[in-house]
Design a protein around this motif. Structure first.
Motif, mmCIF file in Angstrom:
data_model
loop_
_atom_site.group_PDB
_atom_site.id
_atom_site.type_symbol
_atom_site.label_atom_id
_atom_site.label_comp_id
_atom_site.label_asym_id
_atom_site.label_seq_id
_atom_site.Cartn_x
_atom_site.Cartn_y
_atom_site.Cartn_z
ATOM 1 N N GLU A 1 89.065 39.556 20.088
ATOM 2 C CA GLU A 1 87.870 39.339 19.296
ATOM 3 C C GLU A 1 86.989 38.381 20.085
ATOM 4 N N LEU A 2 85.700 38.544 19.952
ATOM 5 C CA LEU A 2 84.809 37.620 20.662
ATOM 6 C C LEU A 2 84.404 36.470 19.768
ATOM 7 N N GLY A 3 84.016 36.807 18.592
ATOM 8 C CA GLY A 3 83.640 35.755 17.655
ATOM 9 C C GLY A 3 82.269 35.182 17.965
ATOM 10 N N TYR A 4 81.788 34.409 17.008
ATOM 11 C CA TYR A 4 80.481 33.798 17.223
ATOM 12 C C TYR A 4 80.586 32.728 18.292
ATOM 13 N N PRO A 5 79.540 32.538 19.069
ATOM 14 C CA PRO A 5 79.596 31.483 20.090
ATOM 15 C C PRO A 5 79.516 30.110 19.446
ATOM 16 N N GLU B 1 87.410 44.140 18.967
ATOM 17 C CA GLU B 1 87.067 44.382 17.573
ATOM 18 C C GLU B 1 86.221 43.223 17.090
ATOM 19 N N ASP B 2 84.995 43.490 16.804
ATOM 20 C CA ASP B 2 84.153 42.415 16.279
ATOM 21 C C ASP B 2 82.871 42.971 15.704
ATOM 22 N N LEU B 3 82.123 42.086 15.156
ATOM 23 C CA LEU B 3 80.861 42.486 14.553
ATOM 24 C C LEU B 3 79.873 42.897 15.649
ATOM 25 N N PRO B 4 78.878 43.705 15.309
ATOM 26 C CA PRO B 4 77.876 44.060 16.320
ATOM 27 C C PRO B 4 77.074 42.817 16.736
ATOM 28 N N GLY B 5 76.700 42.783 18.011
ATOM 29 C CA GLY B 5 75.772 41.752 18.463
ATOM 30 C C GLY B 5 76.407 40.488 18.988
ATOM 31 N N THR C 1 79.265 44.725 24.432
ATOM 32 C CA THR C 1 78.735 45.591 25.479
ATOM 33 C C THR C 1 78.436 44.797 26.742
ATOM 34 N N THR C 2 77.873 43.620 26.546
ATOM 35 C CA THR C 2 77.542 42.777 27.692
ATOM 36 C C THR C 2 78.787 42.447 28.490
ATOM 37 N N LEU C 3 79.881 42.148 27.769
ATOM 38 C CA LEU C 3 81.125 41.806 28.448
ATOM 39 C C LEU C 3 81.569 42.950 29.346
ATOM 40 N N ALA C 4 81.525 44.176 28.803
ATOM 41 C CA ALA C 4 81.940 45.344 29.587
ATOM 42 C C ALA C 4 81.051 45.495 30.809
ATOM 43 N N HIS C 5 79.778 45.325 30.562
ATOM 44 C CA HIS C 5 78.806 45.494 31.640
ATOM 45 C C HIS C 5 79.029 44.472 32.750
#
Lengths: 657, 304
Positions: free
Chosen positions: B168-172, B39-43, B47-51
């Motif tokens: 959550e991924l969060g901003y880097p 669950e996080d904001l777009p961008g 998707t990259t993580l899944a890929h």
């Protein structure tokens, strides 16, 4: 964070219970005001109403303070203070924003309970109720502050609260017994002296005692040391009335006071009777002592007509150790006393005086007998509902109505005696008493109020004559009056009564015994009784300082036991692995590295090793062994000795090497 | 096996910079045979993580973009009439893959959402009266926009329960972001990735995760946590026994990634916010705090 709803509802419920006793005492507009605020709070909790805005809240506060000022003309003093505290408590509920506010409300509630205790001087019933509210408050505090208990049943909280209160009981007991009792208004709040109480008055008119006799309120209780004297000797002496206008009788006033205040003396004939009397507050000065008083308690005067008067009015329940001489002889009659005890108003009650004048040639003892036989033989009735009498009251009673209560007979008899030249006076007080078979003491109610006569005879001095007692039982209206002079056994316990009546009466006496015990041992536990107890414990010579020392020592001991148990809890682990790990944790805690309860062993080891790199190898070794034993696959037989040895070796120095 | 798994984490970390913790959590979720909700904001790289995970683990990967007009058949597949044979033939939908990325799952209607969630739960698809098993291993990564965005159908609690972890991924961080901005295009890097594990090895790792020891002392702790969630005033309802199982499963996988064959309370503490975050509702009006506040609340439970 605002406390969750169950906690708020518990708070509201327990505080409502606390507010109930003061609300029932306060004027109705207060009750309405407080109930409105409580209802508002309920709507906030149940309907989600918003908290009142600041301006509205200020207005409500001012209204509450205004109501207190309007009702009591002051904000100070016990009653106004109680009202103000109730108002403040209700207002506090309307600004409940966080947990701290809720806690504060609970503490205010406890304070209010203490306030009720100080102001109201509660009965055992109210005392029990207040104890219950303390339980509720404690339970509410648990709900508010104990998140783990949140979804438990009400029974769970109440049980926990009860356990906590029971644990506090020993300390409460010691504080109650040993806390220094201070005399004066700090401990007993001054009472409103205008509080209406029924009781004996300092004058008598036809019908005044009959009115008093309607009341079943308790005047005092008496516990005899030894046998209870027979009922016809139980005369509790109150105000002595000398002067009359033909209808109303009064105590001595004005010019007679110097003689009146000179203590009387008498000679005892036979043994004295010892007893303890617990007087209910009556807002008067006299003590209803058994005739005639042989001891004068501290703070009392004995007057010339044998009344025991306290220097201050009796506003609290008090207990006295007293003695009496049921058979006695008083001394000679002073000239002033003779004049006063023969005085009759000029021109009043001419028929009675004419009748008395016919007897005046007889010897005094025979005059007394003639007077009594008049009441015995003529159709005089004893009734609680006598006809009203006019200004020539004695004439109307003796010759026309012939129906009266004790005050009629006493007044008529004294009028006749004085008319015939025998010195006489009216004595008011109480007669008899009902024996509480369950606790062996006498209850004297207002209904026992009585008036009798005293005549002065040459050889005997003042002698009690009760003209009412000569009326045959057949001419008495009430069954209770017939029995009154014969026995102290309560009528309701008579075997002739039905089973239900007898058992209801028994219940009533049981309740009264309980109430009496409460009054004596809880409410009446004053400085004197405390000194008595300390004396029995051999602590009296240390004074109240000794009491405080015992109190502090006891409290310290209790705390030490609790502390010791808490300390030992860590050691009392049964599993050796846990015991070893606990020891390792204690040693780290000693150098300032204590494990948080939620901290896992690996995380703790990392933190500890980070803080003290010099200890890292040992910490790593012990943690690894412990983790292996407790969470992993390590073999108990092989790894446990290693852990044991490692923990034993582990002595971390306070400072890094 | 531990070395291989660490290689997976290292390779994924070379693409998604500065996000080792979420990658580890995602991998534990996979090892525990659970599905993952991001669950996080777009961008931010969902998707990259899944890929990256799919490529590194050598899994067949499909992506489904959820939209409000997506139908169940668009996911599961349809039977199409073939003129040549005169029969209906089943055309498998995009769900027939090892790893399915369900992007923006809360944009689809509840009907479509539940089609996916049923497939996830039962590991099979039933269509036209015929039951077809999904490939093994099967793993869904669903992404979700924060619930308050417009045009979303929030997933009901009962369906959120199907996801083992929510992360959550969060901003880097600043340094990682700098490297990302200065570095090469992520798509190009992705294309160059080589699988580290084969699907068979992944199944083997899953077996290993299931065999991680849980001691009675640890079970005591887990039970204390469950009990706490049921009695604390902070939550509307407590955790279910299924949540307890999920907690244990995730903690086992995490322990395996840490190279241990037994679970420590610390493992449970790490996965706990991600296991319970989407299963608990706060009693009070305000929304459930992030994983930090969840961890702080559960810190009230002492380790026995």
């Amino acid at each position: 964070m605002i406390p969750p709803r169950p906690g708020r509802l518990w708070l509201l419920g327990s505080l409502t219970a606390v507010l109930l006793p003061p609300l029932l005492r306060l004027p109705p507009w207060f009750t309405a005001y407080c109930l409105t605020l409580l209802g508002w709070r309920l709507a906030i909790d149940l309907r989600g109403w918003p908290l009142p805005r600041r301006r509205l809240h200020l207005l409500t506060t001012l209204a509450g303070i205004g109501a207190v000022l309007l009702g009591y003309r002051t904000l100070f003093g016990p009653e106004a203070g109680l009202a103000l505290l109730s108002v403040m408590l209700c207002l506090k509920l309307l600004e409940l924003r966080n947990l701290r506010d809720a806690m504060l409300a609970i503490f205010l509630g406890w304070f209010l309970v203490a306030g009720v205790f100080l102001v109201v001087e509660p009965s055992i019933f109210l005392g029990g109720y207040l104890l219950l509210t303390v339980l509720l408050l404690t339970a509410a505090l648990i709900v508010l502050s104990h998140p783990v208990a949140q979804t438990g049943s009400p029974r769970f909280y109440l049980q926990l609260a009860a356990t906590m209160l029971l644990q506090a009981l020993p300390i409460m007991f010691f504080l109650f017994l040993l806390f220094p009792r201070l005399p004066g208004p700090l401990w007993h709040m001054p009472k409103n002296p205008n509080l209406g109480r029924t009781g004996m008055e300092d004058h008598m008119t036809p019908g005044s005692i009959a009115r008093l006799a309607e009341s079943e309120e308790i005047a005092f209780r008496v516990q005899f040391k030894g046998e209870i004297p027979p009922a016809d000797q139980l005369y509790w002496r109150g105000p002595v009335l000398w002067s009359t206008d033909g209808r109303r009788w009064d105590q001595l006033r004005g010019a007679a006071m110097p003689w009146f205040s000179k203590p009387a003396s008498h000679q005892a004939l036979g043994t004295e009777v010892r007893y303890a009397l617990t007087l209910e507050p009556n807002n008067e000065r006299w003590l209803f002592a058994l005739e005639l008083p042989a001891t004068i308690p501290r703070g009392f005067n004995l007057t010339g007509d044998f009344q025991l008067l306290q220097r201050r009015k009796v506003n609290t329940r008090q207990r006295f150790e007293l003695a009496a001489h049921p058979r006695y002889r008083t001394g000679p009659l002073a000239e002033e006393e003779r004049r006063l005890s023969l005085e009759l108003p000029e021109g009043r009650n001419p028929r009675s005086r004419a009748l008395a004048r016919q007897w005046s040639t007889l010897p005094p003892a025979q005059i007394v007998q003639t007077g009594l036989s008049l009441f015995r033989e003529q159709p005089f009735w004893y009734t609680r509902l006598p006809p009203l009498l006019g200004s020539e009251a004695m004439d109307e009673f003796i010759f026309d109505s012939r129906r009266g209560f004790c005050e009629h007979y006493a007044a008529a008899f004294v009028t006749l005696m004085r008319g015939a030249g025998v010195p006489a006076r009216v004595v008011t007080g109480y007669q008899g008493g009902e024996h509480n078979p369950l606790a062996d003491y006498l209850i004297v109610r207002q209904s026992r109020a009585h008036a009798w006569a005293e005549v002065w005879l040459e050889q005997e001095g003042w002698r009690r004559i009760d003209p009412t007692a000569v009326i045959p039982a057949a001419r008495m209206d009430a069954e209770s009056d017939q029995q009154r002079f014969r026995s102290t056994t309560p009528l309701l316990l008579d075997s002739g009564q039905s089973w239900l009546t007898r058992n209801l009466a028994r219940l009533r006496y049981g309740w009264d015994a309980l109430d009496n015990g409460w009054n004596l041992w809880v409410m009446g536990y004053n400085r004197l009784r405390q000194e008595e107890l300390l004396g029995r414990l051999g602590l009296l010579r240390f004074g109240w300082q000794g009491a405080v020392a015992v109190m502090l020592t006891t409290t310290a001991l209790v705390l030490a036991v609790v502390l010791l148990r808490l300390l030992l809890q860590g050691r009392s682990q049964t599993e050796p692995v846990l015991r070893l790990y606990a020891r390792y944790c204690r040693r780290l805690a000693r150098i300032g590295l204590s494990r948080a309860p939620h901290e896992g062993p690996a995380a703790f080891a990392r933190r500890a090793a980070g803080a003290r790199p010099d200890l890292a190898p040992e910490i790593a070794e012990i943690s690894e062994l412990y983790i292996g034993l407790r969470y992993g696959h390590a073999n108990n037989d092989t790894a446990l000795p290693h852990l044991q040895a490692a923990v034993k070796r582990f002595r971390p120095p306070a400072k890094a090497r | 096996m531990h070395i291989l798994l660490n290689q997976v984490i290292a390779q994924a970390g070379s693409i998604i910079l500065g996000k080792e913790h979420p990658i580890r959590l995602a991998l534990s979720c996979l090892l525990a045979r659970g599905h993952l909700l991001i669950e996080d904001l777009p961008g931010v790289g969902k998707t990259t993580l899944a890929h990256v995970l799919a490529t590194t683990l050598g899994l067949r990967f499909n992506r489904i973009q959820f939209t409000s007009d997506l139908m169940p058949a668009d996911i599961l597949g349809v039977a199409v009439y073939e003129r040549g044979t005169g029969e209906f033939r089943f055309h498998p939908g995009p769900i027939f893959a090892h790893l399915v990325l369900a992007d923006e799952i809360n944009r689809a209607t509840p009907k479509t959402q539940s089609a996916l969630l049923e497939a996830m739960e039962e590991q099979q698809v039933t269509s036209e009266g015929e039951t077809r098993p999904l490939p093994e291993p099967f793993f869904v990564i669903a992404t979700q926009n924060p619930a308050n965005q417009i045009g979303t159908f929030p997933l009901p609690e009962s369906q959120l329960d199907r996801f083992l972890l929510r992360i959550e991924l969060g901003y880097p961080e600043a340094a990682a972001e700098r490297a990302l901005l200065a570095g090469r295009d992520r798509r190009e890097l992705l294309a160059e990735l080589k699988p580290v594990l084969s699907p068979a090895q992944l199944v083997q790792a899953q077996e290993l995760a299931r065999a991680v020891t849980v001691s009675p002392a640890l079970l005591d702790y887990v039970q204390a946590l469950l009990e706490y969630s049921r009695r604390s005033p902070r939550f509307l309802t407590g955790l279910s026994p299924r949540a307890g199982l999920a907690l244990l499963g995730a903690a086992r996988a995490w322990a395996l990634l840490a190279g241990r064959d037994f679970v420590l309370p610390e493992d449970v503490q790490i996965v706990l916010p991600h296991v319970v975050g989407h299963r608990l509702q706060q009693a009070q009006g305000d929304t459930l705090g992030g994983s930090a506040s969840l961890a702080a609340w559960f810190a009230e439970v002492a380790v026995p």
